[in-house]
Design an enzyme around this catalytic site. Sequence first.
Site, PDB file in Angstrom:
ATOM      1  N   LYS A 123      38.761  44.543  42.450  1.00 55.43           N
ATOM      2  CA  LYS A 123      37.467  44.089  43.013  1.00 55.43           C
ATOM      3  C   LYS A 123      36.941  44.838  44.326  1.00 55.43           C
ATOM      4  CE  LYS A 123      38.337  39.847  43.396  1.00 55.43           C
ATOM      5  NZ  LYS A 123      39.839  39.756  42.776  1.00 55.43           N
ATOM      6  N   ASP A 173      39.367  33.777  40.220  1.00 54.70           N
ATOM      7  CA  ASP A 173      40.178  33.071  39.286  1.00 54.70           C
ATOM      8  C   ASP A 173      39.875  31.553  39.255  1.00 54.70           C
ATOM      9  OD1 ASP A 173      43.281  34.623  39.520  1.00 54.70           O
ATOM     10  OD2 ASP A 173      41.168  35.471  40.487  1.00 54.70           O
ATOM     11  N   LYS A 192      42.512  36.752  50.500  1.00 60.18           N
ATOM     12  CA  LYS A 192      42.992  37.599  50.929  1.00 60.18           C
ATOM     13  C   LYS A 192      42.589  38.494  51.954  1.00 60.18           C
ATOM     14  CE  LYS A 192      44.105  41.037  47.745  1.00 60.18           C
ATOM     15  NZ  LYS A 192      44.259  41.666  46.378  1.00 60.18           N
ATOM     16  N   LYS A 202      39.359  38.876  38.467  1.00 63.46           N
ATOM     17  CA  LYS A 202      40.570  38.174  38.781  1.00 63.46           C
ATOM     18  C   LYS A 202      41.342  38.878  39.773  1.00 63.46           C
ATOM     19  CE  LYS A 202      44.568  39.057  36.061  1.00 63.46           C
ATOM     20  NZ  LYS A 202      45.479  38.508  36.960  1.00 63.46           N
TER      21      LYS A 202
END
Length: 712
Positions: A14, A127, A40, A9
Amino acid sequence: MFQVAVYGKGGIGKSTMSANISVALAGRGLKVMQIGCDPKHDSTRLLLDGKAQRTVLDYVREVPIGKRDLNGIIATGTAGVLCAEAGGPEPGIGCAGRGILTTFDTLRKLGADDLDVDVRIYDVLGDVVCGGFAVPLRNEYADAVVLVTSGEFMAMYAANNIMRGLSNFDTGKPRMLGIVLNSRGVDGEYEAVKSFAEATGTRILAVVPRDGQFAEAESLGHTVVELFPESVIAREIGKVADSIVDACDGRLELTSPHPLDDDQLSDLAAGRAIRPYGDVPVSRIGCGGCHRTTIEGTRVMGSCAAYGAVSAFLRLEDTAVVVHGPVSCSYLMETTRAKAMLEMYSRGVFRRSPRINVRSTMMDDESAIFGGNLYLKACLERTISEGYSRIAVVTTCMSGIIGDDCLSIVDAVMESNPSVEIFLVRADGDMTGEYNDGFMMAAEAIVETVDTGLEPDGSLVNLVSSSFFDVQSVAHRKELDRMLGAFGMRVNCMFLDEGSPRPPSEICRAGVDVLMNDTPTSRELMGMITRRTGRLPFPAVMPVGMHDYLDWMRQMGAWTGRSEDAEREIARATAEYRGFLDAHRDTLRGRTAIVVSRIGTNLDWLVDVLEDMGVSVLRYGFFPSARKAGGRQSSRHDHVDDYTDDDLMRDLEELRPDLMIGGIVRQVPEGTVMAKMNRIGVGYRPVLEYVEYLENTLRLPGMEGWRGGGRS
Ligand code: ADP
Ligand code: MG
């Protein structure tokens, strides 16, 4: 090379785990590469002194194909770990998943596979497991999958989704390595993750505590493993690295996970014991489509909704058409249209040269990822600068899938160009949509432009149809003009045809609206006009053949209050028809014929004239149409619905007619001549010309008839 996909998630840790694992692996003497696959784009910062690296997608955007180099997208970080970062579009624009695909493709093309690397780590956002983010799960990438989760439900929910994705790419080879529990510090965290791991048939590789050392290391732009090699964290991360090494060397077995079904997930959410599996086969959870091996039904789509819309707009003289999609879409549309035009040309149809002016926004890989809005804007501005003040924008599947917000672009362009009108037809809404769906959407938009304030002129007539093929040859057009001329009338607007004397916006100049042919699409177009203008359409369709011609004349006389003109024309036409019959009295008398058509195409006019000529029609059959299954044909004559090839073959053998006539081309037996049927036109004269064609055909031996080509 051993490839490991680290999923979890967003925000679960991560990238932090990946970077620490990479450094730990490098510490074990392995050559490591880490690829960040999260829009990101901060996966590799802990390996690069806290600095962000140029993303692959930015690079692809900025550097043209011939000038790209692997060094432009790969950086060397801590302990020699090679770093790459995919990047992605702005939130809400384009398609980030597609970006992963392009990243992998770019790395491969630039030779990343040839680098000296033992282990590759993919750090992937878990996600949304759409096709793009699932790419690292594909067989050619992940050899092993590591899931990062905490004990919070949403984190395990995301982990479960990855397992579902993994089982949908199942090739029989187990690939699940295990779970890294990155603690959040919630109550019962370890127990929750343990029961999740057990229920899904996987293991916990390491339990990483929640610890301020992460923040400390991060502020220095480094990993905990480097800065605090003796920490609990470094020890736990070391376990993950060891597991990867063991799996790589075949000492640790990978498993095939059993993702939880929805009922089991609800147990997990409620903190209950997870119930055993139901009857649903595990591999089927989540994706029904992957297991479908056959395509049901055989109906092939004529062409797409986008093309239908484009072809409607192309009939407007003053409108530029912008196709928002890849250039190949417009190419196919243009060539299809050109082919149709060529056919019309060859029949002497056009009074002016046809316009096939389709522009493309030329969507490509870049716009599929970052969104195509700027492409659309640029194309619209270019089109406006060429002097167009009416532009139709038609969207295609590609812009639809990535969800381009075309309306806001259209609105903005219209705002800054107040004299420009832009139609937007979102033909992408339904990817299985057909030509007609798009055509109708465009027609709706075009009908909106009708100026309802114009004063109607009784001598002007509108013709309404989705197809004007019937009156596009010079001869057929002449007959049409003559028919209207009997009442001193002429054509105002042909809705929708490129040969229209006046544009659709001027429909209300005419006093009468006439349906050109009796098809569902044409009727729907007439309905649109009726709704928009509030005008009552003329009740009879343009006639074909003597019977309908006389009827039409009578009705038009009554409708326009010019019955005397009608009667005069009826007398004249009747005399001409009789004269024709007299002159041709014996050419066809005593012959026999089978007439065949498809449901929806009435040939009563043909049966009429054959009977008037003394031909006996032995069978009048209608083949079912793929689009109108189970339909019935309305006809004034005895006829057979659901007529089939077998019926036709049997009738040809048994009845041995002289002629087989109609819109169906088949091999006929010796002694029967086949006569082809093309567009017949309107009125009665084309029918007489068709009789002459039949006479000629019968003079020719055997199968020659079909080569004659019929009337057109
Ligand atoms: P992701 O890559 O999953 O989005 P990050 O690795 O960027 O998540 O982690 C998000 C934030 O959480 C980072 O600031 C990281 O330092 C912090 N973090 C991750 N794991 C821990 C942990 N076990 N203890 C404390 N902070 C952590
Ligand atoms: Mg991250």
